[in-house]
Write an enzyme that holds these catalytic residues in place. Structure first.
Site, short mmCIF file in Angstrom:
data_model
loop_
_atom_site.label_atom_id
_atom_site.label_comp_id
_atom_site.label_asym_id
_atom_site.label_seq_id
_atom_site.Cartn_x
_atom_site.Cartn_y
_atom_site.Cartn_z
N TRP A 127 0.82 -1.22 0.00
CA TRP A 127 0.00 0.00 0.00
C TRP A 127 0.86 1.26 0.00
CZ3 TRP A 127 -5.11 1.69 0.28
CH2 TRP A 127 -5.28 3.00 0.75
N MET A 128 0.42 2.26 -0.76
CA MET A 128 1.07 3.57 -0.74
C MET A 128 -0.01 4.64 -0.64
SD MET A 128 2.89 5.52 -3.84
CE MET A 128 1.29 6.20 -4.21
N ASN A 129 0.28 5.74 0.12
CA ASN A 129 -0.59 6.92 -0.02
C ASN A 129 0.24 8.18 -0.20
OD1 ASN A 129 -0.91 5.87 2.96
ND2 ASN A 129 -1.41 8.00 3.19
N ASP A 130 0.06 9.21 0.59
CA ASP A 130 0.56 10.55 0.28
C ASP A 130 2.04 10.63 -0.16
OD1 ASP A 130 -1.65 10.50 1.93
OD2 ASP A 130 -0.86 11.89 3.39
N GLN A 146 4.02 7.74 1.87
CA GLN A 146 3.39 6.96 2.93
C GLN A 146 3.28 5.53 2.44
OE1 GLN A 146 1.55 8.68 6.13
NE2 GLN A 146 3.65 9.22 5.61
N TRP A 189 3.90 9.71 9.63
CA TRP A 189 2.94 10.26 8.68
C TRP A 189 3.53 11.40 7.86
CZ3 TRP A 189 -2.18 10.17 12.02
CH2 TRP A 189 -2.58 8.84 12.14
N ASP A 254 0.64 17.15 9.28
CA ASP A 254 1.15 17.40 7.93
C ASP A 254 1.84 18.77 7.77
OD1 ASP A 254 -0.18 14.98 7.60
OD2 ASP A 254 -1.96 15.90 6.72
N GLU A 308 -6.24 18.41 5.69
CA GLU A 308 -5.03 17.59 5.69
C GLU A 308 -4.06 18.14 4.64
OE1 GLU A 308 -6.25 13.17 6.97
OE2 GLU A 308 -6.72 13.58 4.89
N ASP A 341 -10.51 16.17 4.33
CA ASP A 341 -10.72 14.83 4.85
C ASP A 341 -12.16 14.37 4.60
OD1 ASP A 341 -9.93 12.55 6.12
OD2 ASP A 341 -10.22 13.31 8.14
N1 DQQ Z 1 -2.33 10.67 5.32
C1 DQQ Z 1 -1.36 10.67 6.39
C2 DQQ Z 1 -1.73 11.85 7.24
C3 DQQ Z 1 -2.48 12.71 6.29
C4 DQQ Z 1 -3.26 11.73 5.51
C5 DQQ Z 1 -1.40 9.36 7.10
C6 DQQ Z 1 -3.77 12.25 4.21
O1 DQQ Z 1 -0.59 12.49 7.77
O2 DQQ Z 1 -3.27 13.65 6.95
O3 DQQ Z 1 -1.09 8.30 6.22
O4 DQQ Z 1 -4.02 11.21 3.31
#
Ligand code: DQQ
Length: 674
Positions: A127-130, A146, A189, A254, A308, A341
């Site tokens: 998994w990947m996010n920000d 992330q 994060w 963030d 965010e 969010d």
């Molecule tokens: N993702 C991070 C947070 C941020 C959120 C956590 C936004 O720091 O607010 O994985 O996708």
């Protein structure tokens, strides 16, 4: 130019080890070594021997180069690390949910492996996010992100890390920061990098503590002379910032890149909320360890919920290039962006920043942050810009999530990717929106140009385009309309429902002036296709409003994927042709209208319109106008070197020569003996 196939991506071959220049060399494990010719009683003839050794040497060369294409650093078969409970919820986990009782499709391995992009960034597994802390340092673009290394679902998040010379070809590095301290044990994060005047880097990131409190932490490279920035140290003073009393301990995250104020202090922004008001607060610091919270808020908007990944940066009214974060002065506007969010969309507004009061005011309060313009009207979240001092431009990175089922993510072993990096600048012609455009480096992986000029599209027409394989494409198309006809049409009747892409049935619904555009990822009988199109409506006063939309409703016959229709209006100025650019990269269709005034990113999961069965078409579903289309298409591949790969060509050639020499000497000796 070679194009990278999904199977290249699925089967990475090497893990990186240290190299002299940058700390890393690719290693070949035993299974990668070309097999040696077997000794048999029959001696191979000299030409055969030379042919075999030649092939072996070429194989070795190819293995060395290809080994750099996608380097995996994580062992998917390793036992899962123990999850600390409770894992913080509600921050970035998969937010796409299917309605109950949707039947699951029988996804095959072929369909799922086709979905992996070729030229969009992905860690390849899990998994990947920000995007986090993007920066250009000592010749390398760094992208942190992330990352949940244990599974293709959100969980215990660390900072993944990759480097690139061009932001197109990537070299994956070990995890930069793990959840190894009490102040980030529940997650390392999102955060940002700041370049200090002496070229040192500092990173501020949010840690979720052992008690799930959101705090800000400081980190820096362990070895600043390492251009790859492989190792990171967390400051012993961490956490350097804890939530002020009036903020909920889970609504403080963030930190942005910091910039120098005219008073010579560092200033950065953090996102938060109070009740339903989204807020950007400012901190000043001299040393990144102790901070002063400014009494004023940078900005806040009622009813928008948690902000965010706030981003704040200057744009020039006159110059097309980017500006470093701290630049202020005449001719400069400031962009404030926040990721909502509540609806998981990135909103921005353009306005004026007053460094003295630490406040920012939008030019048009009706389109303030969270209620007006979006970077992208599709799937695009938690974005972050950085100033690229290498090319004096501002680059935008963003996370694109999956909109399939979680069980599909688990089956395919990965989830999410990054949108292509985009340059971002103020639109000099309108002054009221940004222009986003794929970085120029992506043009280096174009090949096989196909050009079609002045294709007449009568009302109701569908024109197939023969452009070769269509899973990895860059398409640029311009449309011209007969102005006399658009003038003669009647304006919308008073009281009729204003058009919007999502609410009017997609590309199948015909009206006088639209829709017309391109169908991508379409199979022969059109049971699957994804239209990107313009739709023009004549307003009550006779003005033309142009919409740019992508319709996913028929993108797949599978039911367990998102079928939304995305889009918005796009400004079209007097005398301008309508233009769109579409990047197709397997399951991603990324669209840019009018030079990037409006963008849409969509995720599509066809079951039949894949590999050689996917085609593209031009179409005009308008009932009253003929449209003339001119377009160019290119195949998009990722060449087999990743910027640093060429480093290995020299040594590989030497190896080849040595190999031939040894074989030749050995053969000569044998001949002499006999
Ligand atoms: N993702 C991070 C947070 C941020 C959120 C956590 C936004 O720091 O607010 O994985 O996708």
């Amino acid at each position: 130019m070679t194009s990278q196939t999904s199977s290249d991506v699925e089967n990475p071959t090497h893990a990186p080890l240290l190299d002299d220049d940058y700390g890393y060399v690719p290693s070949l494990d035993a299974s990668d070594q070309p097999s040696q010719p077997q000794e048999t009683n029959r001696q191979p003839s000299k030409p055969v021997l030379l042919l075999i050794s030649g092939l072996l040497a070429i194989g070795l060369l190819v293995a060395l180069i290809v080994g750099n294409v996608r380097i995996e650093t994580h062992d998917n078969d390793a036992p899962l690390p123990e999850r600390r409970d409770p894992i913080e919820q509600g921050v970035s986990e998969k937010s796409f949910g299917l309605p109950p009782n949707v039947s699951s499709f029988s996804w095959t391995d072929d369909m799922l492996s086709w979905q992996m992009p070729a030229f969009h960034f992905t860690p390849g597994k899990n998994w990947m996010n920000d995007p986090n802390g993007p920066v250009f340092y000592k010749g390398w673009y760094h992208l942190f992100y992330q990352y949940s290394p244990a599974a293709p679902v959100w969980g215990l998040i660390v900072w993944g890390h990759a480097v690139s010379r061009d932001m197109v070809h990537w070299r994956h590095l070990p995890i930069a920061m793990e959840t190894d301290k009490w102040y980030d044990v529940n997650g390392v994060w999102t955060g940002s990098t700041t370049i200090l005047p002496n070229n040192e880097l500092v990173v501020l990131y949010t840690g979720s503590t052992n008690e799930s409190v959101q705090v800000q932490n400081l980190a820096y490279p362990a070895n600043p002379s390492d251009p790859l920035l492989v190792n990171w140290v967390k400051d012993p003073a961490n956490p350097v910032l804890v939530p002020p009393k009036w903020i909920n301990i889970k609504d403080f995250r963030d930190p942005t890149t910091a910039w120098l104020t005219p008073e010579g202090r560092w200033r950065m922004v953090i996102g938060t909320k109070v009740n339903r008001t989204g807020i950007a607060i400012l901190y000043d610091t001299d040393d990144f360890k102790s901070y002063d919270l400014l009494d004023t808020k940078l900005h806040q908007v009622d009813g928008t919920g948690m902000w965010e990944c706030v981003d704040f940066f200057p744009v020039s009214k006159n110059e097309s290039g980017g500006l470093d974060t701290g630049v202020i002065g005449p001719g400069i506007k400031h962009v404030l962006k926040a990721s909502m969010d509540d609806d998981r969309c990135d909103y921005y507004a353009i306005g004026d920043y007053n460094p003295k009061t630490g406040t920012w005011v939008p030019d048009n309060p009706k389109i303030d942050v969270g209620i007006g313009l979006r970077y992208d009207y599709g799937i695009y979240y938690a974005s972050k810009t950085f100033y690229d001092q290498n090319k004096e431009r501002r680059i935008l990175w963003s996370w694109i999530k999956e909109t399939d089922s979680e069980s599909s993510d688990i089956k395919k072993g990965w989830a999410s990717l990054m949108a292509v990096p985009r340059t971002v600048a103020l639109d000099p012609l309108t002054g009221s929106n940004l222009l986003q455009w794929p970085i120029e480096e992506l043009e280096n992986i174009r090949s096989n140009l196909n050009e079609f000029n002045e294709v007449k599209l009568e009302p109701g027409s569908l024109v197939p385009l023969n452009v070769g394989p269509t899973s990895q494409l860059d398409i640029m198309v311009e449309f011209e309309l007969d102005k006399k006809l658009t003038d003669s049409l009647l304006p919308l009747k008073a009281g009729s429902v204003p058009y919007n892409c999502a609410g009017h049935g997609g590309a199948g619904v015909r009206d006088a002036l639209g829709p017309f555009g391109v169908l991508v990822l379409a199979n022969k009988n059109l049971t699957e296709h994804t239209p990107a199109y313009f739709y023009i409506v004549k307003g009550k006063k006779g003005e033309l409003d142009t919409f740019f939309c992508i319709d996913q409703s028929r993108s797949s016959i599978a039911k367990d994927v998102d079928k939304s229709i995305y889009g918005s209006t796009v400004p079209v100025l007097e005398g301008e042709k309508l233009s769109m650019r579409i990047l197709v990269d397997h399951s991603i269709v990324e669209g840019y209208a009018q030079g990037g005034r409006s963008c849409i990113t969509s995720r599509v999961y066809p079951t039949e319109a894949i590999n050689d069965d996917a085609q593209i078409f031009l179409f005009n579903n308008a009932t009253s106008i003929t449209v003339t289309a001119s377009l160019k298409t290119w195949q998009m591949g990722v060449s087999s070197t990743n910027g640093s790969g060429w480093v290995w060509i020299g040594p590989s050639l030497i190896l080849v020569v040595v190999f031939f020499f040894v074989v030749w000497t050995w053969q000569n000796q044998r001949n002499n003996r006999s």
